[in-house]
Design a protein around this motif. Sequence first.
Motif, mmCIF file in Angstrom:
data_model
loop_
_atom_site.group_PDB
_atom_site.id
_atom_site.type_symbol
_atom_site.label_atom_id
_atom_site.label_comp_id
_atom_site.label_asym_id
_atom_site.label_seq_id
_atom_site.Cartn_x
_atom_site.Cartn_y
_atom_site.Cartn_z
ATOM 1 N N THR A 1 2.266 4.302 -10.945
ATOM 2 C CA THR A 1 1.220 4.632 -11.401
ATOM 3 C C THR A 1 0.094 4.783 -11.782
ATOM 4 O O THR A 1 -0.399 4.958 -10.408
ATOM 5 C CB THR A 1 1.798 3.387 -12.239
ATOM 6 O OG1 THR A 1 1.212 2.444 -12.052
ATOM 7 C CG2 THR A 1 3.046 2.672 -12.310
ATOM 8 N N MET A 2 -0.685 4.365 -12.770
ATOM 9 C CA MET A 2 -1.791 4.554 -12.867
ATOM 10 C C MET A 2 -2.971 3.263 -12.693
ATOM 11 O O MET A 2 -3.653 2.680 -13.221
ATOM 12 C CB MET A 2 -2.459 5.870 -13.671
ATOM 13 C CG MET A 2 -1.850 6.627 -13.370
ATOM 14 S SD MET A 2 -2.793 7.809 -11.303
ATOM 15 C CE MET A 2 -4.468 7.987 -11.937
ATOM 16 N N MET A 3 -1.676 1.704 -12.948
ATOM 17 C CA MET A 3 -2.505 1.032 -13.201
ATOM 18 C C MET A 3 -2.949 0.199 -12.234
ATOM 19 O O MET A 3 -2.682 0.703 -10.873
ATOM 20 C CB MET A 3 -0.647 -0.149 -13.773
ATOM 21 C CG MET A 3 -0.244 0.984 -14.230
ATOM 22 S SD MET A 3 0.790 -0.315 -15.097
ATOM 23 C CE MET A 3 -0.059 -2.157 -15.375
ATOM 24 N N MET A 4 -3.740 0.008 -11.806
ATOM 25 C CA MET A 4 -4.633 -1.072 -11.110
ATOM 26 C C MET A 4 -4.256 -2.145 -10.882
ATOM 27 O O MET A 4 -3.318 -3.185 -11.453
ATOM 28 C CB MET A 4 -5.941 -1.489 -11.817
ATOM 29 C CG MET A 4 -7.250 -0.455 -12.366
ATOM 30 S SD MET A 4 -7.250 0.833 -10.453
ATOM 31 C CE MET A 4 -8.562 -0.077 -9.529
ATOM 32 N N ALA A 5 -4.194 -2.907 -8.995
ATOM 33 C CA ALA A 5 -3.837 -3.903 -9.240
ATOM 34 C C ALA A 5 -4.705 -4.058 -7.743
ATOM 35 O O ALA A 5 -5.942 -4.049 -7.591
ATOM 36 C CB ALA A 5 -2.779 -3.481 -8.050
ATOM 37 N N PRO A 6 -4.737 -6.040 -7.194
ATOM 38 C CA PRO A 6 -5.987 -6.042 -6.675
ATOM 39 C C PRO A 6 -6.147 -5.386 -5.152
ATOM 40 O O PRO A 6 -5.030 -4.572 -4.980
ATOM 41 C CB PRO A 6 -4.992 -7.859 -5.546
ATOM 42 C CG PRO A 6 -4.013 -8.399 -7.185
ATOM 43 C CD PRO A 6 -3.410 -6.509 -7.725
ATOM 44 N N PRO A 7 -7.438 -4.652 -4.538
ATOM 45 C CA PRO A 7 -7.466 -3.989 -3.858
ATOM 46 C C PRO A 7 -6.124 -4.368 -2.465
ATOM 47 O O PRO A 7 -6.016 -2.451 -1.577
ATOM 48 C CB PRO A 7 -9.245 -4.385 -3.285
ATOM 49 C CG PRO A 7 -9.668 -5.275 -4.645
ATOM 50 C CD PRO A 7 -8.662 -5.416 -5.423
ATOM 51 N N PRO A 8 -5.800 -5.551 -2.103
ATOM 52 C CA PRO A 8 -5.064 -5.360 -0.916
ATOM 53 C C PRO A 8 -4.067 -4.079 -1.367
ATOM 54 O O PRO A 8 -3.501 -3.985 -0.321
ATOM 55 C CB PRO A 8 -4.928 -6.172 -0.386
ATOM 56 C CG PRO A 8 -6.234 -7.458 -0.824
ATOM 57 C CD PRO A 8 -6.415 -6.982 -2.255
ATOM 58 N N GLU B 1 -0.060 -0.031 -0.991
ATOM 59 C CA GLU B 1 0.487 1.941 -2.077
ATOM 60 C C GLU B 1 -0.496 3.094 -1.348
ATOM 61 O O GLU B 1 0.211 3.876 -1.296
ATOM 62 C CB GLU B 1 0.128 1.682 -3.555
ATOM 63 C CG GLU B 1 0.842 2.953 -4.417
ATOM 64 C CD GLU B 1 -0.014 2.344 -5.214
ATOM 65 O OE1 GLU B 1 0.712 3.354 -6.312
ATOM 66 O OE2 GLU B 1 -1.074 2.486 -6.133
ATOM 67 N N GLN B 2 -0.740 3.264 -1.604
ATOM 68 C CA GLN B 2 -2.547 4.091 -0.744
ATOM 69 C C GLN B 2 -1.886 5.193 0.908
ATOM 70 O O GLN B 2 -1.464 5.563 0.584
ATOM 71 C CB GLN B 2 -3.904 4.459 -0.720
ATOM 72 C CG GLN B 2 -4.485 5.551 -0.195
ATOM 73 C CD GLN B 2 -5.476 5.693 -0.711
ATOM 74 O OE1 GLN B 2 -6.601 4.272 -0.209
ATOM 75 N NE2 GLN B 2 -6.294 6.426 -0.375
ATOM 76 N N ARG B 3 -1.890 3.877 1.130
ATOM 77 C CA ARG B 3 -1.073 3.556 3.342
ATOM 78 C C ARG B 3 -0.114 4.275 3.096
ATOM 79 O O ARG B 3 0.796 5.300 3.420
ATOM 80 C CB ARG B 3 -1.315 3.036 3.683
ATOM 81 C CG ARG B 3 -2.463 2.745 3.887
ATOM 82 C CD ARG B 3 -2.728 1.856 5.097
ATOM 83 N NE ARG B 3 -3.056 0.073 4.895
ATOM 84 C CZ ARG B 3 -2.291 -0.639 4.906
ATOM 85 N NH1 ARG B 3 -2.025 -0.627 6.384
ATOM 86 N NH2 ARG B 3 -2.330 -1.889 4.517
ATOM 87 N N PHE B 4 0.811 3.620 2.207
ATOM 88 C CA PHE B 4 2.544 3.443 2.103
ATOM 89 C C PHE B 4 2.086 5.276 1.166
ATOM 90 O O PHE B 4 3.626 6.394 2.193
ATOM 91 C CB PHE B 4 3.218 2.768 0.764
ATOM 92 C CG PHE B 4 4.847 3.249 0.575
ATOM 93 C CD1 PHE B 4 5.305 2.534 1.922
ATOM 94 C CD2 PHE B 4 5.213 3.065 -0.487
ATOM 95 C CE1 PHE B 4 7.529 3.260 1.718
ATOM 96 C CE2 PHE B 4 6.679 4.064 -0.635
ATOM 97 C CZ PHE B 4 7.771 3.537 0.085
#
Length: 64
Positions: free
Chosen positions: A5-12, A17-20
């Motif tokens: 999704t393009m939804m924002m979450a807390p930075p950690p 998600e990006q590394r996964f």
Amino acid sequence: MVAGTMMMAPPPLMDLEQRFCQSLPKITRWSITDSRLELRGGDVEMDFIHYDAPPVEPVSETLP
């Protein structure tokens, strides 16, 4: 295919998600033993364990 999704979450969580997502194309082998899924490939080692109960500590804080 993996979708997100393009939804924002807390930075950690966004970093996780990006590394996964960057690791998924590197997976060359997997195995399932009991309640554990193991993904391996190149420099990637990911283990996922099924739990019947939720974690004791929250994964993230509630946003206002």
